[in-house]
Design an enzyme around this catalytic site. Structure first.
Site, PDB file in Angstrom:
ATOM      1  CE  LYS A  73      -3.950   1.916   2.598  1.00 42.54           C
ATOM      2  NZ  LYS A  73      -4.789   1.751   3.818  1.00 42.54           N
ATOM      3  CB  SER A 150      -8.042   3.598   2.720  1.00 46.99           C
ATOM      4  OG  SER A 150      -7.205   3.040   3.713  1.00 46.99           O
ATOM      5  CB  SER A 174      -8.297   0.861   5.729  1.00 52.94           C
ATOM      6  OG  SER A 174      -8.951   2.101   5.716  1.00 52.94           O
TER       7      SER A 174
END
Lengths: 480, 475
Positions: A73, A150, A174
């Site tokens: 990420k 996210s 997330s």
């Protein structure tokens, strides 16, 4: 396409048997990533990955991470590789060191291949607010469904079968929400178990590093390899966690379903499947109780999360002024430089959150908002701890439904069931989502949340549930 | 004066550590710009603070020296504001729970003791240093993150003299404890003055003015003096004193306005989530206190009680920590403390001043200084011989006794030899004898002086004096 869609264990067996080399695998992964249509990529690290793979010649039989490709990420720093947090304000920002979790994975000879998209700085739940736009779910009709956020790019990439695992972060849900939408295992361990050094801060006491995998066992392996004390993170865990002796079992395990929360679920298939699972768990010797829970506490979860996270995000991102680093926009004075850099660097959605956060902290408002939300956080944690005092885990559907289509807002009045997983961020509890059922071919996950530092117990219960659901190594390339 | 002056101080003390308050980069003073900087100091995204144990110990020691309650749990907060010298956009400080609270320090002004209450001391980090040039501002991040302790007094001070005495006392404590350089001119000790006036007898405080930017203790006194005059003049006219932040301008020798304080800045403090509360064990606090260097107040007491020094001597010694160490080491090897202190604040100090050295950098060891004093004390050498011997051994640290012999600097105590010289002098000055007999005692000194002259100062003057008296009486 010989190596895509394989788990870490399967790849490892090929390496040990001499049937594949890391370079073979990396080349195939890169080829697949180059054709990706779901907008999962930020910066790629192909050359470094190839070089790392080429340097791995002697297989380490007892190291299942050896030569395993993974995605990161883009709010976790990678040394020498641009890390933007999917925000224009950090375009061109190249960190000087790896996040501790990346450092540990690289030390174990796993190979990072690319950085993945997220909601700008992790602030979002749908994977639509990053500077590269919407990231799509590989499930369903092409480019029609969100994968959630996210950690959107990491979830989509693992669900596409490109790599066996990806690193994510979780401040509200997330990792665990996109895991539900993408048919993956998403694990966020106890707060402090994995160092946050190198993770872009959103709200420090809610932020966690965790993983997407396609099996519970692999989440466990990654957890064991990356957890532990880090002198660079003063909040990292100094203790050694208790592992369960012997084989995982459901016998005698106590599982709580928060009755008023489950009552909010409307998806018939999900309700039926859940009730079936409860029966199966009971047959395996587990105690499953539908327990009462204060509805006011449930109603407080989302406002509490939103107020606190916006307020603290407005402070966590105050370092982004363009003065010492980042995508600086010039001005006549430092005030102008800061205003221009932030004004042009943040998207309007982030500014909206930061403004709300500042509002909640202002002297005349803070008692009403920030201070009250802190108190509410404590009440929520106490209520959850009270349940966990007599149960091993709280079990609930990770989401009320499968992944929504792009641009379709979530159902009205579904705030509670869509956002309840933040309870595990408030208390820092280990929390894991695993694939549970398929609704019209689209996955929905189930979530387990356990006591702080009881990570192995949560993983073991999840392992047994995985044996019941048989939804192991699910990915979109499979004919479902 | 018809006004009562109300003064409170905020003192920032940069405490001595090897590394910064929350990062592992060096805290060495004077390094080339932007060389003591790492990713934490620059507030790069993803970096985290870790607490410096030595900085905590320094704060504990200061809290103890200032008679404060020491919090057994460390809590940190974020103070939020944007400024170009603040890399994180917030400063990590201790808002809710300062490490030290409710203390006091006794100061002496004109030999009168006054107790000044101290509200709190707390730990925080310094900002980067800015250098403003004509059209550009340069930022040196070396200073960003250096450990600071902020000390806040109650508004108990009533004059510039008291304020100066307080800052001096604090400076003395931090330098003697070796927790700070305490140099105002280098910024390792910084003082802001809050000052207001009210008519004598009034209960309500007047509007407060904050004065910044004083780089010496004497400037604190001057700034306060000027500010008292300015505020009195305003009040005399019936005008209002504005709440302001002012700056002392050294060239104008006056305070000038920096900004109006319309209302207090809203710093939106929140707890620092990257540092959990840290429990300080009773043992840790105790060990830190036990290991403290001697406080100046204790040192004073000891000098009065054990060495019988007077206030003047003690005050001179206490101005220089290294000198007290030198004195203490030498004193361990002499019995005539009076002779030692006279030497230390006399001959020895004037040498140091002249050469620009300090007691730590001088070659002559305190042990050899003690030997030198003992040679004078037991009559082996005279004072003037001691001064000559000193010039020979100060840089070489040779043994005083050996060197005195080598230089033939030994007092003559041979009575027959001295008597010969005395009679020679008497015979040459028979008229003076008559003066002495007529009661002019001063002439006696002249004759002894002649003896010293003839013997080039090698004769023990006390002995010569005694023998001279005997011989004159015989005539």
């Amino acid at each position: 396409m010989k190596y895509l869609g394989l788990t870490m264990t399967e790849l490892h067996e090929l390496y040990v048997a001499g049937k594949a080399t890391p370079l073979d695998v990396i080349n195939e992964v890169i080829a697949a990533l180059e054709k990706d249509q779901n907008n999962i990529l930020e910066k790629t690290m192909y050359e470094k990955a190839r070089a790392a793979a080429a340097s791995l010649t002697k297989v380490e039989e007892d190291n299942v991470l050896w030569g395993i490709p993974f995605l990161v990420k883009d709010n976790l720093t990678t040394k020498g590789v641009e890390t933007t947090g999917s925000s224009n304000i950090l375009n061109g920002f190249v960190p000087l060191c790896n996040a501790e979790v990346i450092e540990k994975l690289v030390a174990a000879k796993a190979i990072p291949v690319a950085k993945t998209t997220l909601d700008e700085f992790g602030m979002g739940g749908r994977g639509e607010t990053g500077h590269k736009g919407t990231t799509y779910n590989p499930y369903g009709k092409e480019r029609t469904r969100i994968v959630g956020g996210s950690s959107s790019g990491s979830a989509s990439g693992v669900a596409s079968g490109y790599v066996p695992f990806a690193v994510g972060s979780d401040t509200g849900d997330s990792i665990r929400k996109p895991a539900s939408f993408a048919g993956l295992v998403g694990f966020k361990p106890t707060w402090g178990a994995i160092s946050r050094f190198g993770l872009y801060a959103f709200m420090p006491t809610l932020d966690h590093v965790g993983f997407f995998t396609r099996s519970v066992g692999e989440a466990r392996v990654l957890f064991e390899k990356t957890s532990g004390y880090d002198k660079k993170d003063a909040t990292s865990m100094a203790r050694t966690l208790q592992k369960e002796a012997g084989m995982a079992t459901l016998k005698g395990k106590r599982i709580a379903v928060l009755e008023p929360l489950f009552a909010l679920m409307k998806n018939k298939l999900l309700i039926n499947e859940f009730n079936t699972l409860v029966e199966q768990l009971r047959q395996e010797g587990a105690v499953v109780d539908f327990v009462p829970f204060d509805k006011d506490i449930l109603a407080a979860i989302f406002p509490t999360y939103f107020i606190l996270s916006c307020a603290e995000a407005s402070i966590s991102t105050a370092n982004l002024t363009g003065i010492g680093f980042g995508n600086k926009k010039d001005g006549e004075s430092y005030e102008e430089i800061v205003a221009n850099t932030r004004g042009q660097g943040f998207s309007s959605r982030i500014k909206h959150r930061l403004m709300l956060g500042q509002y909640a902290l202002k002297k005349e408002n803070r008692q009403k908002y920030y201070d009250r939300a802190q108190k509410a956080r404590r009440l929520i944690v106490e209520a959850v701890d009270q349940v966990l005092a007599s149960y091993d885990v709280i079990m609930l559907p990770a989401a009320p439904n499968h992944a929504p289509t792009v641009n379709k807002p979530s159902e009205p009045n579904s705030e509670i069931e869509n956002n309840y997983m933040a309870i595990a961020n408030f208390g820092g509890n280990p929390s894991l989502t695993l694939p549970f059922c398929l609704d019209e071919g689209l996955p929905i996950g189930i979530n387990l949340t356990g006591k702080q530092f009881d990570d192995f117990n949560v993983l073991n219960i999840a392992l047994k549930i995985e044996e019941i659901t048989k939804l192991y190594n699910l990915h979109a390339g499979l004919k479902l | 004066m018809k006004y009562e002056v109300i003064i409170g101080l905020e003192i920032h003390i940069e405490t001595k550590t090897k590394t910064k308050m929350f990062s592992s980069s060096s805290s060495l003073f004077d390094a080339p710009a932007n060389t003591n900087v790492n990713v934490v100091d620059m507030a790069f995204p993803g970096t985290l603070p870790t607490v410096n144990k030595k900085a905590v110990k320094n704060a504990i020691m200061l809290a103890h020296a200032l008679n404060m309650n020491i919090d057994e749990e460390l809590h940190f907060d974020r103070k939020n504001y944007f400024y170009s010298d603040l890399p994180k956009g917030y400063q990590i400080t201790q808002q809710r729970r300062p490490i030290g609270s409710d203390g006091y320090l006794d100061i002496f002004v004109n030999d009168t003791k006054k107790r000044i209450r101290i509200e709190r001391i707390h730990m925080e980090e310094d900002t980067a240093k800015q250098i403003h040039l004509a059209d550009i501002t340069l930022i040196d991040y070396n200073r960003a993150g250096l450990p600071l302790v902020e000390l806040v007094t109650e508004p108990d001070l009533r004059s510039g003299e008291e304020a100066m005495a307080f800052v001096e006392a604090v400076r003395e404590i931090v330098t003697f404890l070796e927790i700070s350089d305490g140099k105002m001119e280098e910024g390792s000790l910084r003082c802001d003055v809050n000052i207001s006036l009210r008519p004598i007898g009034a209960l309500k405080f007047g509007n407060k003015v904050e004065i910044k930017n004083m780089n010496s203790i004497s400037n604190i006194g001057k700034a306060i003096e000027m500010e008292i005059m300015r505020q009195s003049a305003l009040l005399d006219k019936g005008a209002k004193v504005e709440s302001q932040t002012r700056r002392y301008d050294d060239s104008l020798k006056d305070t000038v306005v920096m900004r109006q304080k319309d209302e207090a800045v809203d710093y939106r403090y929140i707890p620092e989530g990257n540092i959990l509360p840290i429990a300080l064990s009773k043992d840790f606090i105790k060990e830190t206190i036990v290991a403290m260097k001697e406080l100046p107040s204790a040192k004073r007491e000891r000098y009065f009680a054990k060495f019988k020094l007077n206030a003047h001597e003690v005050n001179i010694l206490l101005q220089d920590k290294e000198l007290t160490h030198y004195f203490d080491e030498a004193a361990a090897n002499v019995s005539n403390y009076k002779m030692l202190i006279n030497w230390i604040i006399g001959e020895f100090s004037s040498y140091l001043n002249k050469e620009g050295k300090n007691a730590k950098s001088v070659s002559l060891s305190p042990q050899n200084t003690a030997k030198l004093i003992n040679l004078i004390d037991n009559g082996t050498i005279s004072n003037s011989q001691a001064r000559e011997l000193f010039t020979h051994i100060i840089d070489t640290n040779e043994d005083p006794e050996t060197k005195a012999k080598a230089l033939n600097l030994v007092q003559v105590s041979d009575t027959d030899f001295i008597l010969d010289v005395i009679n020679e002098v008497i015979n040459e000055n028979l008229s003076v004898i008559d003066d002495i007999k007529a009661g002019k005692d001063r002439a006696m000194g002249f004759l002894v002086g002649q003896v010293m002259k003839k013997t080039k100062g090698k004769v023990n003057p006390a002995l010569a004096s005694k023998l001279m008296k005997q011989e004159i009486d015989k005539r």
